[in-house]
Design a protein around this motif. Structure first.
Motif, PDB file in Angstrom:
ATOM      1  N   PHE A  35     -43.809  19.052  25.743  1.00  0.00           N
ATOM      2  CA  PHE A  35     -45.110  19.671  25.501  1.00  0.00           C
ATOM      3  C   PHE A  35     -46.179  19.065  26.414  1.00  0.00           C
ATOM      4  O   PHE A  35     -47.112  19.729  26.819  1.00  0.00           O
ATOM      5  N   ARG A  36     -46.015  17.783  26.746  1.00  0.00           N
ATOM      6  CA  ARG A  36     -46.992  17.094  27.583  1.00  0.00           C
ATOM      7  C   ARG A  36     -46.299  16.497  28.800  1.00  0.00           C
ATOM      8  O   ARG A  36     -45.260  15.869  28.673  1.00  0.00           O
ATOM      9  N   ILE A  37     -46.895  16.694  29.969  1.00  0.00           N
ATOM     10  CA  ILE A  37     -46.405  16.044  31.188  1.00  0.00           C
ATOM     11  C   ILE A  37     -47.530  15.198  31.774  1.00  0.00           C
ATOM     12  O   ILE A  37     -48.719  15.495  31.590  1.00  0.00           O
ATOM     13  N   LYS A  38     -47.135  14.130  32.460  1.00  0.00           N
ATOM     14  CA  LYS A  38     -48.108  13.245  33.104  1.00  0.00           C
ATOM     15  C   LYS A  38     -48.029  13.467  34.609  1.00  0.00           C
ATOM     16  O   LYS A  38     -46.967  13.322  35.217  1.00  0.00           O
ATOM     17  N   LEU A  39     -49.167  13.797  35.197  1.00  0.00           N
ATOM     18  CA  LEU A  39     -49.234  14.055  36.627  1.00  0.00           C
ATOM     19  C   LEU A  39     -49.373  12.739  37.392  1.00  0.00           C
ATOM     20  O   LEU A  39     -49.713  11.700  36.821  1.00  0.00           O
ATOM     21  N   SER A  40     -49.140  12.787  38.689  1.00  0.00           N
ATOM     22  CA  SER A  40     -49.166  11.566  39.505  1.00  0.00           C
ATOM     23  C   SER A  40     -50.548  10.920  39.558  1.00  0.00           C
ATOM     24  O   SER A  40     -50.669   9.723  39.780  1.00  0.00           O
ATOM     25  N   ASN A  41     -51.604  11.688  39.306  1.00  0.00           N
ATOM     26  CA  ASN A  41     -52.958  11.121  39.320  1.00  0.00           C
ATOM     27  C   ASN A  41     -53.351  10.511  37.981  1.00  0.00           C
ATOM     28  O   ASN A  41     -54.487  10.094  37.795  1.00  0.00           O
ATOM     29  N   GLY A  42     -52.414  10.479  37.014  1.00  0.00           N
ATOM     30  CA  GLY A  42     -52.661   9.875  35.716  1.00  0.00           C
ATOM     31  C   GLY A  42     -53.114  10.858  34.645  1.00  0.00           C
ATOM     32  O   GLY A  42     -53.132  10.511  33.467  1.00  0.00           O
ATOM     33  N   LEU A  43     -53.522  12.039  35.040  1.00  0.00           N
ATOM     34  CA  LEU A  43     -53.929  13.042  34.059  1.00  0.00           C
ATOM     35  C   LEU A  43     -52.701  13.634  33.378  1.00  0.00           C
ATOM     36  O   LEU A  43     -51.603  13.597  33.907  1.00  0.00           O
ATOM     37  N   THR A  44     -52.909  14.165  32.192  1.00  0.00           N
ATOM     38  CA  THR A  44     -51.814  14.825  31.482  1.00  0.00           C
ATOM     39  C   THR A  44     -52.161  16.289  31.289  1.00  0.00           C
ATOM     40  O   THR A  44     -53.326  16.685  31.263  1.00  0.00           O
ATOM     41  N   ARG A  45     -51.121  17.076  31.161  1.00  0.00           N
ATOM     42  CA  ARG A  45     -51.257  18.496  30.878  1.00  0.00           C
ATOM     43  C   ARG A  45     -50.406  18.800  29.660  1.00  0.00           C
ATOM     44  O   ARG A  45     -49.339  18.212  29.484  1.00  0.00           O
ATOM     45  N   THR A  46     -50.878  19.693  28.834  1.00  0.00           N
ATOM     46  CA  THR A  46     -50.128  20.111  27.654  1.00  0.00           C
ATOM     47  C   THR A  46     -49.909  21.616  27.706  1.00  0.00           C
ATOM     48  O   THR A  46     -50.603  22.322  28.438  1.00  0.00           O
ATOM     49  N   ASP A  47     -48.956  22.077  26.923  1.00  0.00           N
ATOM     50  CA  ASP A  47     -48.582  23.483  26.808  1.00  0.00           C
ATOM     51  C   ASP A  47     -47.742  23.935  28.006  1.00  0.00           C
ATOM     52  O   ASP A  47     -48.287  24.424  28.998  1.00  0.00           O
ATOM     53  N   PRO A  48     -46.436  23.779  27.896  1.00  0.00           N
ATOM     54  CA  PRO A  48     -45.529  24.144  28.995  1.00  0.00           C
ATOM     55  C   PRO A  48     -45.718  25.564  29.535  1.00  0.00           C
ATOM     56  O   PRO A  48     -45.461  25.810  30.705  1.00  0.00           O
ATOM     57  N   SER A  49     -46.176  26.474  28.700  1.00  0.00           N
ATOM     58  CA  SER A  49     -46.342  27.843  29.181  1.00  0.00           C
ATOM     59  C   SER A  49     -47.443  27.958  30.232  1.00  0.00           C
ATOM     60  O   SER A  49     -47.502  28.945  30.968  1.00  0.00           O
ATOM     61  N   SER A  50     -48.313  26.939  30.327  1.00  0.00           N
ATOM     62  CA  SER A  50     -49.410  26.990  31.299  1.00  0.00           C
ATOM     63  C   SER A  50     -49.169  26.095  32.521  1.00  0.00           C
ATOM     64  O   SER A  50     -50.003  26.069  33.426  1.00  0.00           O
ATOM     65  N   PHE A  51     -48.052  25.345  32.547  1.00  0.00           N
ATOM     66  CA  PHE A  51     -47.777  24.464  33.695  1.00  0.00           C
ATOM     67  C   PHE A  51     -47.516  25.309  34.941  1.00  0.00           C
ATOM     68  O   PHE A  51     -46.786  26.302  34.886  1.00  0.00           O
ATOM     69  N   THR A  52     -48.071  24.879  36.068  1.00  0.00           N
ATOM     70  CA  THR A  52     -47.767  25.543  37.335  1.00  0.00           C
ATOM     71  C   THR A  52     -46.534  24.872  37.941  1.00  0.00           C
ATOM     72  O   THR A  52     -46.225  23.716  37.618  1.00  0.00           O
ATOM     73  N   PRO A  53     -45.835  25.557  38.830  1.00  0.00           N
ATOM     74  CA  PRO A  53     -44.688  24.925  39.499  1.00  0.00           C
ATOM     75  C   PRO A  53     -45.086  23.638  40.232  1.00  0.00           C
ATOM     76  O   PRO A  53     -44.324  22.678  40.258  1.00  0.00           O
ATOM     77  N   GLU A  54     -46.281  23.606  40.773  1.00  0.00           N
ATOM     78  CA  GLU A  54     -46.748  22.410  41.477  1.00  0.00           C
ATOM     79  C   GLU A  54     -46.931  21.241  40.505  1.00  0.00           C
ATOM     80  O   GLU A  54     -46.595  20.099  40.820  1.00  0.00           O
ATOM     81  N   GLU A  55     -47.486  21.513  39.311  1.00  0.00           N
ATOM     82  CA  GLU A  55     -47.676  20.458  38.311  1.00  0.00           C
ATOM     83  C   GLU A  55     -46.332  19.934  37.815  1.00  0.00           C
ATOM     84  O   GLU A  55     -46.152  18.731  37.627  1.00  0.00           O
ATOM     85  N   ILE A  56     -45.414  20.838  37.610  1.00  0.00           N
ATOM     86  CA  ILE A  56     -44.078  20.437  37.145  1.00  0.00           C
ATOM     87  C   ILE A  56     -43.437  19.515  38.170  1.00  0.00           C
ATOM     88  O   ILE A  56     -42.909  18.445  37.829  1.00  0.00           O
ATOM     89  N   ALA A  57     -43.521  19.888  39.444  1.00  0.00           N
ATOM     90  CA  ALA A  57     -42.942  19.056  40.508  1.00  0.00           C
ATOM     91  C   ALA A  57     -43.699  17.738  40.618  1.00  0.00           C
ATOM     92  O   ALA A  57     -43.094  16.670  40.793  1.00  0.00           O
ATOM     93  N   ASP A  58     -45.025  17.763  40.503  1.00  0.00           N
ATOM     94  CA  ASP A  58     -45.834  16.549  40.596  1.00  0.00           C
ATOM     95  C   ASP A  58     -45.492  15.567  39.476  1.00  0.00           C
ATOM     96  O   ASP A  58     -45.551  14.351  39.668  1.00  0.00           O
TER      97      ASP A  58
END
Length: 147
Positions: free
Chosen positions: A15-38
């Motif tokens: 449900f939550r991923i942590k990006l390389s800049n330290g920010l987190t994103r929630t809700d997998p349905s809204s993740f972009t391919p770039e965020e997933i890779a990051d």
């Protein structure tokens, strides 16, 4: 779709991923391919839909591998299957005990027995002999003849 991070076993995105800049994103349905890779996830192909019983599916960190089971793995599966069959047989026999006790009690009391003891004995012996069959994957279970 399945994903892997750092070679881990494929799963759905959390449900939550942590990006390389330290920010987190929630809700997998809204993740972009770039965020997933990051966040370090890679897309994984679905595993093969069907493999023979003599093979095993393994995750190799970046791809699925199908290999033949070793003789030891095949033997362990057969032994496990026999263990399951014995457990089932023992359970059936334990559920039959009360019929033997009822027969003995009725006989002692001079009451006509409800069950045919010869049929019970034949059935119980056939259950005990179940392990004389050669293929644990094609067991023919005996049936109790009533009367």
């Amino acid at each position: 779709m399945l994903y892997s991070k750092d070679g881990s076993y494929p799963n759905y995105l959390p449900f939550r991923i942590k990006l390389s800049n330290g920010l987190t994103r929630t809700d997998p349905s809204s993740f972009t391919p770039e965020e997933i890779a990051d966040a370090g996830y890679i897309t994984v192909d679905d595993p093969p839909a069907s493999i023979p019983d003599t093979q095993i599916l393994e995750w190799a960190g970046s791809e699925w591998n199908v290999r033949d089971k070793t003789e030891q793995e095949l033997d362990n599966e057969v032994q496990h299957k026999w263990h399951e069959i014995r457990a089932q047989r023992d359970y059936i026999l334990s559920q039959l005990d009360w019929k033997f006790h009822r027969y003995q009690s009725q006989t002692r009391l001079g009451i006509t027995p409800t069950d045919n003891i010869a049929n019970l004995d034949t059935y119980a012996q056939a259950l005990r002999d179940i392990t004389l069959q050669t293929d644990p994957y094609n067991i023919v279970w005996p049936e109790l003849v009533l009367g």
